[in-house]
Design an enzyme around this catalytic site. Structure first.
Site, PDB file in Angstrom:
ATOM      1  CE  LYS A  92      -4.288  -1.793   0.427  1.00 15.14           C
ATOM      2  NZ  LYS A  92      -4.231  -3.035   1.148  1.00 15.14           N
ATOM      3  CD  GLU A 114     -10.170   3.939   0.329  1.00 12.85           C
ATOM      4  OE1 GLU A 114     -10.126   5.159   0.105  1.00 12.85           O
ATOM      5  OE2 GLU A 114      -9.333   3.134  -0.133  1.00 12.85           O
ATOM      6  CB  SER A 382       0.103  -8.277  -1.046  1.00  9.62           C
ATOM      7  OG  SER A 382      -0.696  -9.132  -0.257  1.00  9.62           O
TER       8      SER A 382
HETATM    9  C1  LIG Z   1      -5.103  -4.158   1.045  1.00  9.26           C
HETATM   10  C2  LIG Z   1      -4.357  -5.418   0.912  1.00  9.26           C
HETATM   11  C3  LIG Z   1      -4.629  -6.333  -0.123  1.00  9.26           C
HETATM   12  C4  LIG Z   1      -5.773  -6.184  -1.089  1.00  9.26           C
HETATM   13  O1  LIG Z   1      -5.718  -5.045  -1.874  1.00  9.26           O
HETATM   14  P1  LIG Z   1      -5.409  -5.079  -3.435  1.00  9.26           P
HETATM   15  O2  LIG Z   1      -5.778  -3.715  -3.859  1.00  9.26           O
HETATM   16  O3  LIG Z   1      -6.242  -6.144  -4.042  1.00  9.26           O
HETATM   17  O4  LIG Z   1      -3.968  -5.351  -3.584  1.00  9.26           O
HETATM   18  C5  LIG Z   1      -3.828  -7.456  -0.239  1.00  9.26           C
HETATM   19  N1  LIG Z   1      -2.825  -7.689   0.624  1.00  9.26           N
HETATM   20  C6  LIG Z   1      -2.539  -6.854   1.642  1.00  9.26           C
HETATM   21  C7  LIG Z   1      -1.424  -7.195   2.562  1.00  9.26           C
HETATM   22  C8  LIG Z   1      -3.295  -5.689   1.823  1.00  9.26           C
HETATM   23  O5  LIG Z   1      -2.998  -4.874   2.843  1.00  9.26           O
END
Ligand SMILES: *Cc1c(COP(=O)(O)O)cnc(C)c1O
Length: 398
Positions: A92, A114, A382
């Site tokens: 993020k 948000e 992620s």
């Molecule tokens: C917010 C988040 C996601 C999902 O968001 P995408 O916009 O689909 O990438 C996935 N993994 C983590 C660790 C997140 O914080």
């Protein structure tokens, strides 16, 4: 690809995207699009972003080969792109920094955001502190209660967290409230957290997350002298996935797979999952056209996933397009499968993944045994899982 570029310029990905919003908001978005286009054409803007990504976020993030898990699966080789190692613990921050630089360019003093799980709210609170801006984060009341550690992080960074009590009290209502606040406060900058929303947000977020894909592609080529056979990412709104996919779009030999949350199981119907592309249909949500999970009255349906960051009844419009043209495939895994993958990565590799990322991993662990020994599967990790331990420990009986 010129036809595609033209569609993107108009804010559409095939039949998806666009901006279905009140006039007041449409003109704000028009202005944002112009600032974005101007900014990314300038060397100085790109250099400032580059420097922050390196010295503040800690990029490039590592690419880790999981030798133990690969051996256990007895098939292909598993690599992880380590977005969990970024400052604030997820992808993020890439997007938050980029959009904050746009806000600075526009002379804005206040960021609105948000958040669902709180990771985007935390990233926004972080960049607001860094750049000396005010920060207001809208969060569903249910999420405020179940994501206490991230609420604490936002507060200590100086952000104001507004609990939204409407509807299900989760991400959908938080987006509604943030959009409303933005219309009422045009002096603020709305820092949107995923590749969703009205144009030009999906394109802006993809641009700032494309660093994931470009680094992963360059590093695997440097180390292995070849591209991966398949790249995999979890899909909530779809920003980490589109960031990864963007670098492999023109490599037809690379299979691109997005993994959605099947929650308790798709067979239990609406309310049991958040697998929008797998089980939804085209419609409009939050000012853009995409696949939506809707109830019988045509309203966004309640959604469920063990991973709070995947709990959204819409999806980024470019994913809807990639699904329809067949360039990417979208699958889903259940809460239970994600939890098992979470545990295997902890025990076998010493890496605690976010529950969101564990969805991508769960799919990878299913297909790895079928792959040949020299084939490469690259998963975007992620985020890190510290935020999920309270949820996970009882579920694992620990
Ligand atoms: C917010 C988040 C996601 C999902 O968001 P995408 O916009 O689909 O990438 C996935 N993994 C983590 C660790 C997140 O914080």
């Amino acid at each position: 690809m010129s036809g595609k570029k033209e569609q993107v310029e108009h804010g559409y990905f095939g039949a998806y995207g666009g901006k279905f919003v009140p006039d007041a908001l449409a003109s704000l978005l028009e202005g944002l699009g112009q600032v974005f286009t101007g900014a990314i054409a300038e060397d100085s803007f790109r250099e400032e972003l580059q420097e922050l990504l390196k010295d503040y976020v800690g990029r490039p993030s590592a690419l880790t080969e999981c030798r133990n898990l690969s051996e256990e699966c007895g098939g292909g080789r598993l690599f992880l792109k380590r977005e969990d190692l970024n400052h604030t613990g997820a992808h993020k921050i890439n997007n938050a920094l980029g959009q904050a630089l746009l806000a600075k360019r526009m002379g804005k003093k206040r960021l609105i955001a948000e958040t669902g799980a709180g990771m985007h709210g935390t990233a926004t609170a972080t960049v607001a502190a860094l750049m000396g801006m005010e920060c207001v984060v809208y969060m569903g009341a249910v999420d405020v209660a179940r994501q206490a550690p991230n609420v604490a992080r936002m507060r200590v960074l100086g952000a104001r967290v507004v609990a939204v009590h409407d509807g299900q009290g989760t991400l959908k209502e938080a987006v509604d409230a943030a959009l409303q606040a933005f219309i009422q406060d045009p002096e603020a900058f709305y820092l949107l957290g995923s590749a969703v929303g009205p144009a030009p947000y999906p394109e802006i977020v993809r641009y700032f997350q494309s660093v994931i894909g470009s680094e992963a592609r360059a590093e695997i080529l440097r180390r292995e002298g070849r591209l991966p056979d398949e790249v995999v990412a979890c899909v909530g709104g779809g920003s980490n996935a589109i960031g990864l996919f963007s670098a492999f779009m023109d490599d037809p030999g690379v299979v691109m797979t997005g993994v959605e949350p099947a929650g308790k199981g798709l067979q239990f119907g609406l309310g049991a999952h958040a697998a929008t592309l797998s089980a939804g249909a085209p419609g409009i949500i939050h000012g853009f056209r995409t696949y939506v999970l809707s109830d019988a009255d045509g309203n966004p349906a309640p959604v469920h996933s063990v991973a709070p960051g995947l709990d959204y009844p819409g999806v980024g419009p470019e994913h809807a397009y990639l699904k329809d043209i067949g360039r990417a495939q979208y699958v889903s895994v259940t809460d239970a499968e994600a939890l098992a993958a979470f545990s295997r990565l902890c025990r076998k590799e010493g890496i605690i993944p976010a529950l969101e990322s564990a969805h991508a991993l769960a799919y990878a662990l299913k297909v790895l045994p079928e792959m040949k020994k020299d084939q490469i599967l690259l998963v975007n990790l992620s985020g890190r899982g510290d935020k999920d331990l309270e949820t996970v420990l009882p579920m694992l009986g620990l």
